[in-house]
Design an enzyme around this catalytic site. Structure first.
Site, PDB file in Angstrom:
ATOM      1  N   HIS A  14       0.835  -1.189   0.000  1.00  0.00           N
ATOM      2  CA  HIS A  14       0.000   0.000   0.000  1.00  0.00           C
ATOM      3  C   HIS A  14       0.878   1.252   0.000  1.00  0.00           C
ATOM      4  O   HIS A  14       2.094   1.177   0.165  1.00  0.00           O
ATOM      5  CB  HIS A  14      -0.975   0.007   1.198  1.00  0.00           C
ATOM      6  CG  HIS A  14      -0.337   0.169   2.552  1.00  0.00           C
ATOM      7  ND1 HIS A  14      -1.074   0.362   3.699  1.00  0.00           N
ATOM      8  CD2 HIS A  14       0.970   0.184   2.948  1.00  0.00           C
ATOM      9  CE1 HIS A  14      -0.268   0.476   4.734  1.00  0.00           C
ATOM     10  NE2 HIS A  14       0.966   0.376   4.323  1.00  0.00           N
ATOM     11  N   CYS A  33       6.077   6.173   4.514  1.00  0.00           N
ATOM     12  CA  CYS A  33       4.899   5.408   4.077  1.00  0.00           C
ATOM     13  C   CYS A  33       4.211   6.055   2.880  1.00  0.00           C
ATOM     14  O   CYS A  33       3.294   5.481   2.293  1.00  0.00           O
ATOM     15  CB  CYS A  33       3.908   5.255   5.230  1.00  0.00           C
ATOM     16  SG  CYS A  33       4.564   4.271   6.579  1.00  0.00           S
ATOM     17  N   HIS A  39       4.843   0.137  -0.473  1.00  0.00           N
ATOM     18  CA  HIS A  39       5.663  -0.793   0.315  1.00  0.00           C
ATOM     19  C   HIS A  39       4.757  -1.909   0.818  1.00  0.00           C
ATOM     20  O   HIS A  39       3.543  -1.745   0.909  1.00  0.00           O
ATOM     21  CB  HIS A  39       6.347  -0.063   1.481  1.00  0.00           C
ATOM     22  CG  HIS A  39       5.373   0.509   2.459  1.00  0.00           C
ATOM     23  ND1 HIS A  39       4.792   1.754   2.301  1.00  0.00           N
ATOM     24  CD2 HIS A  39       4.834  -0.007   3.580  1.00  0.00           C
ATOM     25  CE1 HIS A  39       3.956   1.971   3.294  1.00  0.00           C
ATOM     26  NE2 HIS A  39       3.950   0.919   4.094  1.00  0.00           N
ATOM     27  N   HIS A  41       3.567  -5.303   3.350  1.00  0.00           N
ATOM     28  CA  HIS A  41       3.495  -5.838   4.710  1.00  0.00           C
ATOM     29  C   HIS A  41       3.061  -7.299   4.644  1.00  0.00           C
ATOM     30  O   HIS A  41       2.272  -7.678   3.770  1.00  0.00           O
ATOM     31  CB  HIS A  41       2.440  -5.096   5.544  1.00  0.00           C
ATOM     32  CG  HIS A  41       2.789  -3.682   5.842  1.00  0.00           C
ATOM     33  ND1 HIS A  41       3.778  -3.327   6.729  1.00  0.00           N
ATOM     34  CD2 HIS A  41       2.287  -2.513   5.355  1.00  0.00           C
ATOM     35  CE1 HIS A  41       3.858  -2.006   6.791  1.00  0.00           C
ATOM     36  NE2 HIS A  41       2.970  -1.476   5.957  1.00  0.00           N
ATOM     37  N   ASP A  79      -4.699 -10.870  -0.611  1.00  0.00           N
ATOM     38  CA  ASP A  79      -3.348 -11.426  -0.684  1.00  0.00           C
ATOM     39  C   ASP A  79      -2.675 -11.066  -2.006  1.00  0.00           C
ATOM     40  O   ASP A  79      -3.251 -11.241  -3.082  1.00  0.00           O
ATOM     41  CB  ASP A  79      -3.409 -12.945  -0.525  1.00  0.00           C
ATOM     42  CG  ASP A  79      -2.026 -13.546  -0.294  1.00  0.00           C
ATOM     43  OD1 ASP A  79      -1.165 -12.887   0.328  1.00  0.00           O
ATOM     44  OD2 ASP A  79      -1.804 -14.688  -0.732  1.00  0.00           O
ATOM     45  N   HIS A  80      -1.465 -10.534  -1.902  1.00  0.00           N
ATOM     46  CA  HIS A  80      -0.657 -10.151  -3.055  1.00  0.00           C
ATOM     47  C   HIS A  80      -1.327  -9.097  -3.942  1.00  0.00           C
ATOM     48  O   HIS A  80      -1.264  -9.165  -5.164  1.00  0.00           O
ATOM     49  CB  HIS A  80      -0.220 -11.378  -3.866  1.00  0.00           C
ATOM     50  CG  HIS A  80       0.848 -12.163  -3.155  1.00  0.00           C
ATOM     51  ND1 HIS A  80       0.596 -12.960  -2.061  1.00  0.00           N
ATOM     52  CD2 HIS A  80       2.189 -12.237  -3.352  1.00  0.00           C
ATOM     53  CE1 HIS A  80       1.729 -13.488  -1.628  1.00  0.00           C
ATOM     54  NE2 HIS A  80       2.714 -13.063  -2.386  1.00  0.00           N
ATOM     55  N   GLU A 130       0.275  -5.416  11.700  1.00  0.00           N
ATOM     56  CA  GLU A 130       0.860  -4.899  10.457  1.00  0.00           C
ATOM     57  C   GLU A 130       2.380  -5.054  10.490  1.00  0.00           C
ATOM     58  O   GLU A 130       2.999  -5.445   9.503  1.00  0.00           O
ATOM     59  CB  GLU A 130       0.461  -3.431  10.285  1.00  0.00           C
ATOM     60  CG  GLU A 130       0.952  -2.794   9.010  1.00  0.00           C
ATOM     61  CD  GLU A 130       0.860  -1.269   9.076  1.00  0.00           C
ATOM     62  OE1 GLU A 130       0.310  -0.680   8.150  1.00  0.00           O
ATOM     63  OE2 GLU A 130       1.359  -0.688  10.066  1.00  0.00           O
TER      64      GLU A 130
HETATM   65 NI    NI Z   1       2.630   0.474   5.560  1.00  0.00          NI
END
Ligand code: NI
Length: 142
Positions: A14, A33, A39, A41, A79-80, A130
């Site tokens: 995100h 961020c 980036h 998680h 996911d992904h 996270e």
């Molecule tokens: Ni983040």
């Protein structure tokens, strides 16, 4: 009433960015961020449910049914994915983990009655890990 917590994982990326703010304001608000390339998680979500013990099975939740719901409603959806650009729910909403939690709660609630037609267990809360240091807890109801 017994509470059962079960954890699931998915990976997603995100970017924290508010379109209405300029570059400097976004940088001040979100720092790294706000990186334009996003980036990732490895999210871990903990779904907590609560209900009475079923006298026939000795369990408070049919874990297979919970797994099916979480997999189909949440994990397979996120996911992904690059949350900002691949999911309509984040087209105009910043994909912070707070907002992701609200979406996950809604998706679970939408599928709950079909997954648990006898009305038990109930959804208690959702926690999202996270990072090691960022943990979000979403109550089942606002
Ligand atoms: Ni983040």
């Amino acid at each position: 009433v017994i509470q059962v917590d079960r954890r699931y994982r998915f990976s997603a990326s995100h970017r924290l960015h508010v379109a209405a703010l300029d570059e400097a304001q976004n940088d001040a608000l979100f720092g790294k961020c706000n990186n334009p390339f996003g980036h990732g998680h490895n999210y871990e979500i903990e779904v907590s449910v609560a209900g009475p013990i079923d006298v026939r099975t000795g369990r408070a939740v049919d874990v297979n049914r919970l797994d099916s719901l979480v997999e189909s409603a949440v994990v397979s959806r996120y996911d992904h994915r690059y949350l900002n650009e691949e999911l309509p729910e984040f087209e105009h909403t910043v994909p912070t983990t707070e907002n992701l939690g609200v979406q996950i709660r809604q998706r679970l609630q939408d599928g709950w009655d079909e997954a648990f037609p006898e009305g038990q267990p109930r959804l208690e809360r959702i926690r999202i890990f996270e990072t090691d240091r960022n943990i979000f807890e979403i109550a089942a109801y606002e």
